[in-house]
Design a protein around this motif. Structure first.
Motif, PDB file in Angstrom:
ATOM      1  N   TYR A 126       0.295  -4.278  -3.562  1.00  0.00           N
ATOM      2  CA  TYR A 126      -0.947  -3.896  -2.881  1.00  0.00           C
ATOM      3  C   TYR A 126      -0.778  -3.905  -1.364  1.00  0.00           C
ATOM      4  N   TYR A 127       0.083  -4.774  -0.832  1.00  0.00           N
ATOM      5  CA  TYR A 127       0.410  -4.697   0.590  1.00  0.00           C
ATOM      6  C   TYR A 127       1.069  -3.359   0.903  1.00  0.00           C
ATOM      7  N   VAL A 128       1.958  -2.931   0.028  1.00  0.00           N
ATOM      8  CA  VAL A 128       2.639  -1.643   0.212  1.00  0.00           C
ATOM      9  C   VAL A 128       1.633  -0.502   0.208  1.00  0.00           C
ATOM     10  N   LEU A 129       0.752  -0.510  -0.789  1.00  0.00           N
ATOM     11  CA  LEU A 129      -0.259   0.540  -0.874  1.00  0.00           C
ATOM     12  C   LEU A 129      -1.164   0.526   0.357  1.00  0.00           C
ATOM     13  N   ALA A 130      -1.485  -0.666   0.848  1.00  0.00           N
ATOM     14  CA  ALA A 130      -2.349  -0.758   2.031  1.00  0.00           C
ATOM     15  C   ALA A 130      -1.688  -0.094   3.231  1.00  0.00           C
ATOM     16  N   GLU A 131      -0.368  -0.276   3.391  1.00  0.00           N
ATOM     17  CA  GLU A 131       0.346   0.363   4.499  1.00  0.00           C
ATOM     18  C   GLU A 131       0.320   1.878   4.359  1.00  0.00           C
ATOM     19  N   LEU A 132       0.542   2.363   3.142  1.00  0.00           N
ATOM     20  CA  LEU A 132       0.561   3.812   2.932  1.00  0.00           C
ATOM     21  C   LEU A 132      -0.836   4.406   3.103  1.00  0.00           C
ATOM     22  N   ILE A 133      -1.851   3.663   2.674  1.00  0.00           N
ATOM     23  CA  ILE A 133      -3.226   4.123   2.871  1.00  0.00           C
ATOM     24  C   ILE A 133      -3.552   4.155   4.363  1.00  0.00           C
ATOM     25  N   ALA A 134      -3.071   3.135   5.104  1.00  0.00           N
ATOM     26  CA  ALA A 134      -3.308   3.100   6.554  1.00  0.00           C
ATOM     27  C   ALA A 134      -2.655   4.301   7.234  1.00  0.00           C
ATOM     28  N   ASN A 135      -1.458   4.679   6.783  1.00  0.00           N
ATOM     29  CA  ASN A 135      -0.800   5.860   7.341  1.00  0.00           C
ATOM     30  C   ASN A 135      -1.631   7.118   7.098  1.00  0.00           C
ATOM     31  N   ALA A 136      -2.219   7.210   5.907  1.00  0.00           N
ATOM     32  CA  ALA A 136      -3.079   8.353   5.588  1.00  0.00           C
ATOM     33  C   ALA A 136      -4.314   8.360   6.478  1.00  0.00           C
ATOM     34  N   TYR A 137      -4.868   7.159   6.721  1.00  0.00           N
ATOM     35  CA  TYR A 137      -6.034   7.039   7.595  1.00  0.00           C
ATOM     36  C   TYR A 137      -5.686   7.528   8.998  1.00  0.00           C
ATOM     37  N   ASP A 138      -4.507   7.110   9.480  1.00  0.00           N
ATOM     38  CA  ASP A 138      -4.083   7.537  10.825  1.00  0.00           C
ATOM     39  C   ASP A 138      -3.826   9.032  10.892  1.00  0.00           C
ATOM     40  N   ALA A 139      -3.595   9.661   9.736  1.00  0.00           N
ATOM     41  CA  ALA A 139      -3.380  11.115   9.691  1.00  0.00           C
ATOM     42  C   ALA A 139      -4.696  11.861   9.504  1.00  0.00           C
ATOM     43  N   ASP A 140      -5.810  11.161   9.678  1.00  0.00           N
ATOM     44  CA  ASP A 140      -7.158  11.748   9.552  1.00  0.00           C
ATOM     45  C   ASP A 140      -7.452  12.258   8.141  1.00  0.00           C
ATOM     46  N   ALA A 141      -6.810  11.669   7.144  1.00  0.00           N
ATOM     47  CA  ALA A 141      -7.083  12.078   5.758  1.00  0.00           C
ATOM     48  C   ALA A 141      -8.511  11.696   5.373  1.00  0.00           C
ATOM     49  N   LYS A 142      -9.091  12.483   4.492  1.00  0.00           N
ATOM     50  CA  LYS A 142     -10.394  12.155   3.925  1.00  0.00           C
ATOM     51  C   LYS A 142     -10.256  11.613   2.502  1.00  0.00           C
ATOM     52  N   ASN A 143      -9.105  11.901   1.888  1.00  0.00           N
ATOM     53  CA  ASN A 143      -8.865  11.449   0.519  1.00  0.00           C
ATOM     54  C   ASN A 143      -7.434  10.939   0.375  1.00  0.00           C
ATOM     55  N   VAL A 144      -7.298   9.820  -0.309  1.00  0.00           N
ATOM     56  CA  VAL A 144      -5.980   9.291  -0.667  1.00  0.00           C
ATOM     57  C   VAL A 144      -5.942   9.180  -2.183  1.00  0.00           C
ATOM     58  N   TYR A 145      -4.872   9.653  -2.782  1.00  0.00           N
ATOM     59  CA  TYR A 145      -4.729   9.627  -4.242  1.00  0.00           C
ATOM     60  C   TYR A 145      -3.562   8.710  -4.617  1.00  0.00           C
ATOM     61  N   ILE A 146      -3.866   7.647  -5.327  1.00  0.00           N
ATOM     62  CA  ILE A 146      -2.831   6.741  -5.836  1.00  0.00           C
ATOM     63  C   ILE A 146      -2.651   7.073  -7.308  1.00  0.00           C
ATOM     64  N   ILE A 147      -1.506   7.645  -7.629  1.00  0.00           N
ATOM     65  CA  ILE A 147      -1.278   8.186  -8.974  1.00  0.00           C
ATOM     66  C   ILE A 147      -0.169   7.384  -9.653  1.00  0.00           C
ATOM     67  N   SER A 148      -0.517   6.729 -10.729  1.00  0.00           N
ATOM     68  CA  SER A 148       0.448   5.919 -11.472  1.00  0.00           C
ATOM     69  C   SER A 148       0.980   6.738 -12.644  1.00  0.00           C
ATOM     70  N   ASN A 149       2.224   7.180 -12.522  1.00  0.00           N
ATOM     71  CA  ASN A 149       2.873   7.947 -13.588  1.00  0.00           C
ATOM     72  C   ASN A 149       3.848   7.059 -14.362  1.00  0.00           C
ATOM     73  N   LYS A 150       4.459   7.632 -15.372  1.00  0.00           N
ATOM     74  CA  LYS A 150       5.371   6.869 -16.227  1.00  0.00           C
ATOM     75  C   LYS A 150       6.563   6.338 -15.454  1.00  0.00           C
ATOM     76  N   ASP A 151       7.150   7.161 -14.598  1.00  0.00           N
ATOM     77  CA  ASP A 151       8.389   6.787 -13.915  1.00  0.00           C
ATOM     78  C   ASP A 151       8.236   6.665 -12.401  1.00  0.00           C
ATOM     79  N   ASP A 152       7.031   6.822 -11.888  1.00  0.00           N
ATOM     80  CA  ASP A 152       6.866   6.703 -10.449  1.00  0.00           C
ATOM     81  C   ASP A 152       5.431   6.339 -10.091  1.00  0.00           C
ATOM     82  N   ILE A 153       5.250   5.910  -8.848  1.00  0.00           N
ATOM     83  CA  ILE A 153       3.922   5.715  -8.260  1.00  0.00           C
ATOM     84  C   ILE A 153       3.851   6.638  -7.060  1.00  0.00           C
ATOM     85  N   ARG A 154       2.849   7.511  -7.056  1.00  0.00           N
ATOM     86  CA  ARG A 154       2.735   8.550  -6.026  1.00  0.00           C
ATOM     87  C   ARG A 154       1.480   8.282  -5.195  1.00  0.00           C
TER      88      ARG A 154
END
Length: 627
Positions: free
Chosen positions: A25-53
């Motif tokens: 969750y610390y990792v996700l928070a950093e990636l979400i913060a990067n999206a926030y700094d990029a002026d994103a309006k939506n962040v999608y956390i997608i849990s797949n079988k072999d990866d987390i996107r």
């Protein structure tokens, strides 16, 4: 052919990548913060079988415009001026500062795909803990740059074969993300996706407010949270919930220019206590529900300072809070974040000031409110218990009256049938049979007895220190505090309930009732007794009702009638006549323990043995060999 080169020794990735973050969750928070700094309006956390996107619909990065080169400048400072502290749109303050957040994904996977698109221009490469040929990163061909949720602009971070996994259900993912990234609204939403299931986070998790018993908010922005706390005790709400102004402090610090300046440090946010801690057992990878977090520019800087500011009080397990201090991230001041991005430098003056405020003022205030809440709840429970006791006593009284009436009527009828010349034995037999028939009516007696207080510690406030020793020895001998009536006790459960007149309450335990359970009185007598009307009243009441009692006396006072002064009393000394330290000789210590044990025997408590009691008493009062 596009080339992607790191402008840092690539060995830093292998050293820092796996160790920089210890929680998904610390990792996700950093990636979400990067999206926030990029002026994103939506962040999608997608849990797949072999990866987390993690995808976002921000500006994306252009290779031609140099955005990617800037991205690959690991540890390059991104905020040096106030203008650089704003995002490209100018509507947000940047969360990132050191430029190492991009390494967060390497804590989860050895190889991470970075995909991005800006105004239709696609770019992609593999961020690796072990780059090829020194600093070269493998490029991803354009046709393989595929997004699941975005089209013309944005980025995707794909952590392949992740070392950590998200929860199987989405609700815990949402709960944990909100604890470390509460900055969500209609303009910045987080979508959690697994298969065909989606959970969207677009508002602060207000459900947490519904679980609180007390709350303090700091600053107008957080004041509306007060309305979300349940109004369990309307008459006492001001004592439990308060909206306060933000905390403002002045602090002098040396800025990046080497000169000292005075700054205004403002603390906003909220702190509260849960009603209960039941059902809060989290999984090992979860963040606990009991914490005080620090945020700056809406980004979490330290999840829990409670171990630092707390004093190991039992009630601290109920505390939860989120505090915001934007001065922690002021561009012109030194960076105070730890290298692992999960805390702050303890010697930074800003951190020290906030820590002292929370420890000495805020935490102390919310714990006082928690104590008020506990007192109210306990008083309410005691009131209900007393009402039940009075109802049961009334039922017992009616049952006894009915028993007497029925028994006498049946006896009279039987006597009339037998005639006046019936023998005494025959009359007694008839009455005996009648009593046996109606004795089940008395079944409530045991219930009434069990609800009454068992022990009264009669004392004056100047003798509280000695009364406390008696109380602690009773509790040590397995006497429940709820069975003890002690008006000056520190434990609220032993005191007279709130809004009850003391003598009306005590009268219920001295008056004769149909229940045969009487209270056992332990009298603390001293020179102060003669000056206390209350103590004298209790002595008289116990004599009238012939209640069992023991005497614990402080020398040189001598107990007198109507107390049973012919019975041996326990004697204790003071170093000074009125309020000196207490002490006793070994003989009187032994007598003290003997009387405590006798009370336990009388009321069927499982007492300690004499050696255990003497040892424990020695921790509470000075025991001397001789006078």
């Amino acid at each position: 052919m596009k080339e992607y080169r790191l402008s840092v020794d690539p060995r830093i990735l292998e050293l820092l990548g796996p160790n920089l973050y210890t929680n998904i969750y610390y990792v996700l928070a950093e990636l979400i913060a990067n999206a926030y700094d990029a002026d994103a309006k939506n962040v999608y956390i997608i849990s797949n079988k072999d990866d987390i996107r993690v995808e976002d619909d921000g500006h994306g990065m252009s290779y031609e415009a140099g955005d990617i080169a800037k991205y690959l400048n690991v540890a390059g400072v991104s905020r040096t001026t106030e203008d650089e502290s704003k995002t490209k749109s100018g509507s947000r303050r940047k969360m990132g500062r050191k430029g190492v957040g991009k390494l967060a994904a390497l804590s989860v996977s050895e190889n991470v795909d970075i995909l991005t698109v800006a105004d239709g221009e696609k770019s992609g490469f593999v961020l690796s803990r072990r780059p090829e040929n020194g600093d070269e990163l493998k490029a991803i061909e354009d046709e393989k740059i595929v997004f699941e949720r975005i089209e013309d602009h944005g980025s995707a971070i794909i952590m392949r074969n992740p070392q950590y996994r998200l929860h199987q259900t989405l609700a815990p993912v949402k709960r944990n993300l909100l604890k470390i990234f509460p900055l969500v609204d209609a303009n910045f939403r987080i979508h959690i996706i697994r298969g065909n299931k989606t959970v969207t986070i677009d508002a602060f998790d207000r459900s947490i407010m519904g679980e609180l018993s007390t709350l303090i908010t700091l600053g107008d922005k957080f004041a509306p949270l007060c309305d979300l706390v349940p109004d369990s005790y309307p008459a006492r709400r001001p004592d439990l919930v308060a909206a306060e102004a933000k905390k403002v402090m002045s602090i002098t610090m040396k800025a990046n220019d080497g000169k000292e300046h005075e700054y205004t440090l403002e603390v906003l946010g909220w702190i509260g206590t849960y009603k209960t801690t039941r059902g809060r057992k989290a999984e090992l990878t979860d963040f606990p529900d009991n914490f005080i977090s620090l945020f700056a520019n809406e980004k979490m800087g330290e999840f829990n300072i409670l171990p630092v500011v707390g004093q190991n009080k039992l009630t601290e397990v109920y505390v939860v809070g989120q505090l915001h201090v934007d001065l922690f991230e002021l561009t012109e001041l030194p960076d105070m974040a730890l290298s692992n991005r999960q805390g702050y430098k303890s010697d930074d003056p800003r951190y020290e000031a906030v820590r002292e405020f929370v420890r000495n003022e805020l935490l102390a205030e919310i714990l006082r409110k928690r104590k008020t809440y506990t007192d109210i709840v306990n008083a309410d429970k005691k009131r209900l218990k007393e009402e039940a006791q009075r109802n049961d006593e009334a039922k017992l009284r009616a049952a006894v009256d009915g028993f007497r009436k029925n028994a006498s009527e049946e006896a009279a009828n039987a006597l009339a049938v037998l005639g006046v010349n019936a023998s005494r034995e025959a009359v007694k037999d008839v009455i005996s049979r009648s009593i046996n028939v109606h004795s089940p009516d008395l079944g409530l007696k045991a219930k009434v007895d069990s609800q009454k207080k068992k022990i009264l510690i009669s004392q004056t406030y100047p003798d509280k220190a000695f009364a406390d020793i008696i109380y602690q020895m009773l509790v040590f001998n397995n006497v429940p505090p709820d069975d003890i009536l002690y008006t000056n006790c520190d434990d609220e459960v032993c005191r007279v309930p709130e809004d009850r007149a003391v003598y009306d309450y005590l009268r219920e335990f001295f008056v004769e009732s149909y229940s045969t359970q009487k209270i056992f009185v332990l009298f603390v007598t001293s020179e102060n007794t003669k000056a206390s009307w209350g103590a004298i009243t209790e002595v008289g009441a116990s004599w009238i009702t012939k209640i069992d009692h023991k005497i614990f006396n402080i020398h040189p006072f001598r107990p007198e009638h109507p107390l049973n002064d012919e019975m041996q009393w326990q004697s204790t000394n003071r170093t000074e006549p009125t309020n000196g330290d207490l002490w006793m000789i070994k003989l009187n210590a032994d007598i003290f323990c003997q009387k405590i044990e006798a009370v336990c025997d009388s009321l069927d408590y499982k007492k300690k043995n004499r050696t255990q009691n003497m040892d424990h008493l020695g921790t509470l009062v000075s025991i001397r060999d001789r006078i």
